[in-house]
Design a protein around this motif. Structure first.
Motif, mmCIF file in Angstrom:
data_model
loop_
_atom_site.group_PDB
_atom_site.id
_atom_site.type_symbol
_atom_site.label_atom_id
_atom_site.label_comp_id
_atom_site.label_asym_id
_atom_site.label_seq_id
_atom_site.Cartn_x
_atom_site.Cartn_y
_atom_site.Cartn_z
ATOM 1 N N GLN A 193 -4.005 -18.828 2.750
ATOM 2 C CA GLN A 193 -2.674 -18.419 3.190
ATOM 3 C C GLN A 193 -2.689 -18.202 4.708
ATOM 4 O O GLN A 193 -3.596 -17.553 5.242
ATOM 5 C CB GLN A 193 -2.294 -17.122 2.457
ATOM 6 N N THR A 217 -0.836 -9.990 -0.218
ATOM 7 C CA THR A 217 0.547 -9.590 -0.459
ATOM 8 C C THR A 217 0.727 -8.167 0.029
ATOM 9 O O THR A 217 -0.105 -7.302 -0.251
ATOM 10 C CB THR A 217 0.881 -9.658 -1.965
ATOM 11 N N LYS A 218 1.814 -7.924 0.761
ATOM 12 C CA LYS A 218 2.063 -6.568 1.267
ATOM 13 C C LYS A 218 2.564 -5.693 0.123
ATOM 14 O O LYS A 218 3.518 -6.029 -0.569
ATOM 15 C CB LYS A 218 3.087 -6.601 2.403
ATOM 16 N N LYS A 219 1.899 -4.569 -0.067
ATOM 17 C CA LYS A 219 2.238 -3.608 -1.116
ATOM 18 C C LYS A 219 2.451 -2.240 -0.471
ATOM 19 O O LYS A 219 1.527 -1.454 -0.314
ATOM 20 C CB LYS A 219 1.119 -3.514 -2.157
#
Length: 450
Positions: A330, A370-372
């Motif tokens: 990514q 992934t932003k959490k």
């Protein structure tokens, strides 16, 4: 007429006497109420002191309160005793004495309880033991209660039971030496409240001491664990370092022997020698894994902001990829604050694991994040052989491998777990046999940055 005047005078005198007696009664009643209120205020003051104190000097606090209560009720000596029902004795633990009163605490240790059986019986029933006039006690011999109290000069005494969790543990007492002392019922009730306060403050002190002892024990345990870890890491480093030299010698000697005698050796003769080289290389991988694992939390290089787009690409370039393996990265990976070597170890071991345990003609590996909320959740996904759910926790332990073939050391995922734990993160996985595995991990909220 004279007789009528005399009768009127008698009536007037009776009325005056009646009013006088009523006023006196009211005055006495007001004095009693005022004394009770002052007693309650004193108890509230003592209770407030107990609550607000850190109890570092509980002896001084209890001694002061014994003095305050003793002086208020007109006692010449106040004290605390503890019961020891295993040995059937009682001992004086705290004592306050007026200026001209001799202390008795040293003489009142390990007193047999059968000597004070009258007040012990009262205490067991939760009642006070009160003697208004000691001289009225029966003369019942040298071991009698009167024979014990009179040599101490005691004219009156009252003892109040101390009860903790419905269990009798001791009593507080007040002796009058100079004069007979009378206690009203409500004064007794207030003394019961004081006894409960003493039980609570001593219990609080015991709890604080237990907590302090547990904290000290915990601190000592942590120090011992740290020392043991240091020793184990140092031992692993020394042993691993010392093992590498003979392995290199074995590898070189076998290799030279094969080169020098390749014309004379057929395939069957070379096969065990190739097996020796294979196992030497396998041992070398294992030693390297142990060294890496033992030095994870001992790196001295400074942390900095690491661009994971650059770092992951560098890791992939250092790995010898088989032709059938394709890696997708990514292009929006975040930057994370930490140590570059540790981060490389995480991705390198996860990628190599994905390559090693892949049985597909076209091996696919996907890396992303992934932003959490306040942190990022990273993943390394493959389409390999998958992992049984029974192994989800076990694979992170040192030397655990899904299969015994190949050059895998069984340390790689242990290194990954240790690094992520070092950064207060977490790692978990989802997997299906024959379909593939995805490892998810975080580095803690304080490390990840966009």
């Amino acid at each position: 007429m004279k007789k009528e005047q005399q009768e009127e005078s008698r009536t007037t005198l009776k009325n005056i006497e009646h009013h006088t007696n009523t006023d006196d009664q009211r005055f006495v009643k007001d004095k009693i109420i005022e004394r009770q209120l002052r007693f309650q205020d004193l108890l509230i003051s003592i209770s407030t002191t107990y609550i607000n104190s850190d109890l570092t000097d509980i002896d001084a606090l209890i001694g002061k309160s014994l003095k305050q209560i003793g002086e208020f009720v007109g006692a010449d000596r106040s004290y605390i005793f503890s019961y020891d029902f295993e040995n059937n004795t009682t001992s004086n633990t705290y004592e306050w004495c007026a200026k001209d009163i001799a202390p008795e605490i040293a003489n009142l240790q390990n007193i047999p309880t059968d000597v004070i059986s009258p007040w012990l019986d009262a205490h067991r029933q939760g009642q006070a033991f009160y003697v208004e006039d000691v001289s009225l006690l029966p003369e019942d011999g040298e071991q009698g209660l009167r024979a014990i109290l009179e040599p101490q000069g005691i004219k009156s005494l009252i003892t109040i039971p101390k009860i903790k969790n419905k269990e009798l543990i001791g009593f507080i007492g007040f002796d009058a030496v100079h004069k007979i002392n009378r206690y009203e019922e409500n004064e007794k009730d207030i003394l019961f409240v004081f006894a409960n306060m003493l039980v609570n403050v001593i219990q609080r002190k015991e709890n604080e001491e237990q907590i302090r002892a547990q904290e000290q024990k915990k601190e000592e345990l942590l120090k011992n664990l740290f020392r043991q870890n240091e020793e184990l890491n140092e031992y692993a480093h020394v042993v691993s370092h010392d093992l590498k030299a003979p392995l290199i010698n074995i590898h070189s000697l076998v290799h030279w022997f094969m080169e020098d005698h390749k014309a004379a050796l057929n395939e069957n003769a070379l096969k065990p020698l190739h097996q020796v080289l294979f196992n030497v290389e396998k041992m070398d991988f294992l030693i390297k894994g142990i060294l890496d694992y033992s030095t994870i939390d001992k790196l001295e290089s400074e942390d900095r902001l690491i661009d994971f787009n650059i770092l992951v690409n560098e890791v992939v370039q250092t790995i010898l990829l088989p032709s059938h393996v394709k890696i997708s990265i990514q292009n929006t990976l975040p930057s994370v604050y930490g140590n570059a070597w540790r981060f490389r170890q995480v991705f390198q071991n996860l990628i190599q694991n994905a390559i090693h345990y892949n049985d597909k003609e076209e091996a696919l590996i996907e890396i992303g994040a992934t932003k959490k909320g306040a942190h990022f959740e990273f993943f390394v996904k493959d389409n390999g052989i998958g992992i049984k759910s029974d192994y989800f926790e076990r694979i992170f332990k040192v030397f655990t491998k899904l299969e015994s073939t190949g050059l895998s050391s069984g340390v790689g995922l242990s290194i990954v777990k240790k690094i992520i734990t070092f950064y207060h993160g977490s790692i978990w996985l989802e997997s299906e046999e024959g379909v593939g595995t995805t490892f998810y991990f975080t580095f803690g909220q304080n490390n990840a940055m966009a």
